[in-house]
Design a protein around this motif. Structure first.
Motif, PDB file in Angstrom:
ATOM      1  N   ASP A   1     138.748  79.901  13.785  1.00 39.19           N
ATOM      2  CA  ASP A   1     137.857  78.993  14.507  1.00 39.19           C
ATOM      3  C   ASP A   1     136.588  78.663  13.735  1.00 39.19           C
ATOM      4  N   ALA A   2     136.379  79.355  12.616  1.00 38.11           N
ATOM      5  CA  ALA A   2     135.127  79.138  11.871  1.00 38.11           C
ATOM      6  C   ALA A   2     135.215  77.851  11.072  1.00 38.11           C
ATOM      7  N   ARG A   3     134.175  77.011  11.232  1.00 36.41           N
ATOM      8  CA  ARG A   3     134.126  75.752  10.508  1.00 36.41           C
ATOM      9  C   ARG A   3     133.301  75.941   9.246  1.00 36.41           C
ATOM     10  N   LEU A   4     133.861  75.555   8.106  1.00 36.51           N
ATOM     11  CA  LEU A   4     133.228  75.794   6.808  1.00 36.51           C
ATOM     12  C   LEU A   4     132.949  74.431   6.160  1.00 36.51           C
ATOM     13  N   PRO A   5     131.732  73.922   6.341  1.00 32.22           N
ATOM     14  CA  PRO A   5     131.431  72.544   5.904  1.00 32.22           C
ATOM     15  C   PRO A   5     131.529  72.368   4.388  1.00 32.22           C
ATOM     16  N   VAL A   6     132.011  71.195   3.990  1.00 31.94           N
ATOM     17  CA  VAL A   6     132.016  70.810   2.577  1.00 31.94           C
ATOM     18  C   VAL A   6     130.577  70.542   2.175  1.00 31.94           C
ATOM     19  N   ILE A   7     130.136  71.145   1.066  1.00 32.74           N
ATOM     20  CA  ILE A   7     128.781  70.860   0.598  1.00 32.74           C
ATOM     21  C   ILE A   7     128.846  70.242  -0.794  1.00 32.74           C
ATOM     22  N   GLY A   8     127.956  69.313  -1.035  1.00 33.98           N
ATOM     23  CA  GLY A   8     127.946  68.594  -2.306  1.00 33.98           C
ATOM     24  C   GLY A   8     129.138  67.662  -2.410  1.00 33.98           C
ATOM     25  N   ARG A   9     129.320  67.136  -3.604  1.00 34.90           N
ATOM     26  CA  ARG A   9     130.372  66.139  -3.813  1.00 34.90           C
ATOM     27  C   ARG A   9     131.747  66.760  -3.970  1.00 34.90           C
ATOM     28  N   VAL A  10     132.742  66.047  -3.472  1.00 33.10           N
ATOM     29  CA  VAL A  10     134.141  66.377  -3.753  1.00 33.10           C
ATOM     30  C   VAL A  10     134.393  66.026  -5.215  1.00 33.10           C
ATOM     31  N   SER A  11     134.876  66.987  -6.033  1.00 30.98           N
ATOM     32  CA  SER A  11     135.220  66.699  -7.427  1.00 30.98           C
ATOM     33  C   SER A  11     136.694  66.312  -7.520  1.00 30.98           C
ATOM     34  N   MET A  12     137.161  66.068  -8.728  1.00 30.56           N
ATOM     35  CA  MET A  12     138.548  65.645  -8.901  1.00 30.56           C
ATOM     36  C   MET A  12     139.529  66.709  -8.395  1.00 30.56           C
ATOM     37  N   ASP A  13     139.240  67.987  -8.713  1.00 28.70           N
ATOM     38  CA  ASP A  13     140.196  69.049  -8.391  1.00 28.70           C
ATOM     39  C   ASP A  13     139.587  70.180  -7.578  1.00 28.70           C
ATOM     40  N   LEU A  14     138.319  70.046  -7.216  1.00 31.15           N
ATOM     41  CA  LEU A  14     137.608  71.148  -6.559  1.00 31.15           C
ATOM     42  C   LEU A  14     136.697  70.643  -5.450  1.00 31.15           C
ATOM     43  N   VAL A  15     136.490  71.519  -4.477  1.00 27.11           N
ATOM     44  CA  VAL A  15     135.562  71.245  -3.381  1.00 27.11           C
ATOM     45  C   VAL A  15     134.815  72.552  -3.116  1.00 27.11           C
ATOM     46  N   THR A  16     133.527  72.446  -2.826  1.00 26.79           N
ATOM     47  CA  THR A  16     132.765  73.647  -2.469  1.00 26.79           C
ATOM     48  C   THR A  16     132.478  73.633  -0.970  1.00 26.79           C
ATOM     49  N   ILE A  17     132.663  74.802  -0.354  1.00 25.00           N
ATOM     50  CA  ILE A  17     132.415  74.920   1.088  1.00 25.00           C
ATOM     51  C   ILE A  17     131.405  76.037   1.347  1.00 25.00           C
ATOM     52  N   ASP A  18     130.742  75.909   2.474  1.00 23.66           N
ATOM     53  CA  ASP A  18     129.766  76.897   2.920  1.00 23.66           C
ATOM     54  C   ASP A  18     130.519  77.985   3.690  1.00 23.66           C
ATOM     55  N   VAL A  19     130.449  79.252   3.200  1.00 22.23           N
ATOM     56  CA  VAL A  19     131.218  80.318   3.864  1.00 22.23           C
ATOM     57  C   VAL A  19     130.295  81.390   4.474  1.00 22.23           C
ATOM     58  N   MET A  20     129.058  80.973   4.797  1.00 26.51           N
ATOM     59  CA  MET A  20     128.124  81.903   5.444  1.00 26.51           C
ATOM     60  C   MET A  20     128.752  82.574   6.670  1.00 26.51           C
ATOM     61  N   ASN A  21     129.593  81.794   7.391  1.00 20.31           N
ATOM     62  CA  ASN A  21     130.216  82.303   8.630  1.00 20.31           C
ATOM     63  C   ASN A  21     131.339  83.296   8.391  1.00 20.31           C
ATOM     64  N   CYS A  22     131.777  83.430   7.166  1.00 19.19           N
ATOM     65  CA  CYS A  22     132.953  84.255   6.877  1.00 19.19           C
ATOM     66  C   CYS A  22     132.656  85.218   5.736  1.00 19.19           C
ATOM     67  N   PRO A  23     131.954  86.291   6.034  1.00 17.88           N
ATOM     68  CA  PRO A  23     131.543  87.226   4.986  1.00 17.88           C
ATOM     69  C   PRO A  23     132.735  87.839   4.236  1.00 17.88           C
ATOM     70  N   ASP A  24     133.903  87.888   4.862  1.00 16.55           N
ATOM     71  CA  ASP A  24     135.036  88.578   4.235  1.00 16.55           C
ATOM     72  C   ASP A  24     135.898  87.680   3.351  1.00 16.55           C
ATOM     73  N   LEU A  25     135.685  86.385   3.420  1.00 20.16           N
ATOM     74  CA  LEU A  25     136.535  85.483   2.626  1.00 20.16           C
ATOM     75  C   LEU A  25     136.312  85.738   1.145  1.00 20.16           C
ATOM     76  N   LYS A  26     137.410  85.809   0.392  1.00 21.75           N
ATOM     77  CA  LYS A  26     137.242  86.120  -1.032  1.00 21.75           C
ATOM     78  C   LYS A  26     138.229  85.317  -1.877  1.00 21.75           C
ATOM     79  N   GLU A  27     138.030  85.401  -3.165  1.00 29.85           N
ATOM     80  CA  GLU A  27     138.928  84.757  -4.132  1.00 29.85           C
ATOM     81  C   GLU A  27     140.380  85.077  -3.777  1.00 29.85           C
ATOM     82  N   GLY A  28     141.232  84.046  -3.781  1.00 27.91           N
ATOM     83  CA  GLY A  28     142.649  84.264  -3.473  1.00 27.91           C
ATOM     84  C   GLY A  28     142.991  84.071  -2.010  1.00 27.91           C
TER      85      GLY A  28
END
Ligand code: PLP
Length: 349
Positions: free
Chosen positions: A286-313
């Motif tokens: 249910d946690a919404r993780l907003p896109v921050i900054g520009r969408v690149s060709m192959d990458l997007v950055t999201i704000d994961v303040m709401n999800c302390p456990d999210l990790k690489e992979g």
């Protein structure tokens, strides 16, 4: 050891939702048969798997745009399963078309002449009743054109069935009228939005596409149509961004305090449009993780303040509700589906 490449980008496709949408459209088609438009690789989902699943559910009539698309499905055609090619036959298509079990939808006097000269066989014919895109004009229509043609399905296409528009009734009227004059096995007018408008639009065969795949072309169908497509991307890196630092190209996003971000494996080259820069979101449960900054060709950055456990992979879902996303992005639901690129691993659940 497995050497099979595992994509960091998946399209989760819901088989039960596809079949449920089909059954609803078939029910709404009343006594008409319900076909399926699977052009553009089944609106991006994969034409072959969509066709196989719908055929098992009883769908008998399929529609693609080109002979390249038809060739990829040729092995599945039979006396029972029919495929029509909307763009008809160009000179370059004739050899393939004559050898195929698929039927061309003949759109012009030139195409009709070409089909007859080539020896013909069963075909469909498109009549233009207002779209002014493809099909024979009613204006001064030469009935002699149809002599010697073996027409399976006579069709026309709705201009604006997703809206209240005076063209809707007019097109039904014009099509009814021409159907009386041109002999065909079946008559077909309605796309998804046309099916939603009720049985007056259904004739003998309907041709929904969008609504099968979870699109909602008409408000009346919104509560019945289930989402089918969910893009998912893997987290490539998690990082801490300090207050005052920027994220992404052009430094369009500046953190106002220390924050946690994740960079995910999706970009505009995958069809995730640049318009989602600063407006799209990923979801983890249910946690919404907003896109921050520009969408690149192959990458997007999201704000994961709401999800302390999210990790690489780890994996996140992209928020891709077709109705809502279309509204906020200005991209049509059709574009949102068909732009999803080849790097996705498509899997059905
Ligand atoms: C694409 C198409 C359809 C299906 O339309 P949807 O709006 O996706 O349901 C039906 N008929 C024709 C001629 C088409 O080109």
């Amino acid at each position: 050891m497995s050497m099979v490449y595992q994509s960091p980008l998946r399209l989760r496709l819901d088989s039960a939702a596809l079949l449920s949408n089909y059954r609803w459209l078939r029910e709404k088609s009343g006594s008409a048969a319900c076909g399926a438009a699977i052009k553009a690789n089944g609106y991006g989902l994969g034409a072959e798997s969509v066709m196989n699943q719908l055929a098992l559910e009883g769908c008998r009539d399929f529609f693609v745009a080109t002979w390249e698309e038809a060739q990829q499905l040729e092995a599945h055609l039979s006396d029972d399963i029919s495929l029509s090619v909307f763009h008809g036959v160009r000179r370059e298509d004739m050899d393939i078309a004559l050898a195929s079990r698929a039927r061309p939808v003949l759109n012009s006097a030139e195409q009709i002449a070409r089909w007859k000269a080539g020896g013909g066989g069963p075909c469909d014919v498109m009549i233009d009743t207002g779209m002014n895109r493809l099909g024979l004009s009613l204006d001064g229509l030469d009935m002699g054109l149809f002599e010697g043609l073996e027409i399976d399905t006579l069709m026309s296409h709705l201009v604006s069935a997703d809206e209240e528009h005076h063209l809707n009734d007019m097109q039904v009227m014009l099509f009814r009228d021409i159907a009386k004059k041109v002999t065909a096995k079946r008559y077909s007018l309605a796309n998804s939005a046309g099916v939603c408008r009720g049985e007056d639009y259904a004739f003998d065969l309907t041709r929904p596409g969008l609504a099968l795949y979870g699109g909602t072309p008409h408000p009346d169908c919104e509560i019945f149509i289930q989402p089918v497509v969910a893009p998912q991307a893997e987290i490539l890196q998690r990082r801490t961004v300090r207050g005052g630092e920027s994220v992404g190209y052009g430094a369009t996003f500046i953190a106002d305090k220390t924050m946690e971000t994740a960079t995910i494996n999706i970009g505009y080259a995958d069809g995730y449009a640049r318009i989602f820069s600063g407006s799209g979101a990923a979801m983890k449960g249910d946690a919404r993780l907003p896109v921050i900054g520009r969408v690149s060709m192959d990458l997007v950055t999201i704000d994961v303040m709401n999800c302390p456990d999210l990790k690489e992979g780890d994996w996140v879902d992209l928020d891709y509700d077709l109705g809502y996303t279309s509204l906020v992005s200005g991209l049509s639901q059709y574009e949102l589906l068909t732009r999803l690129g080849h790097r996705f691993e498509r899997y059905w659940v």
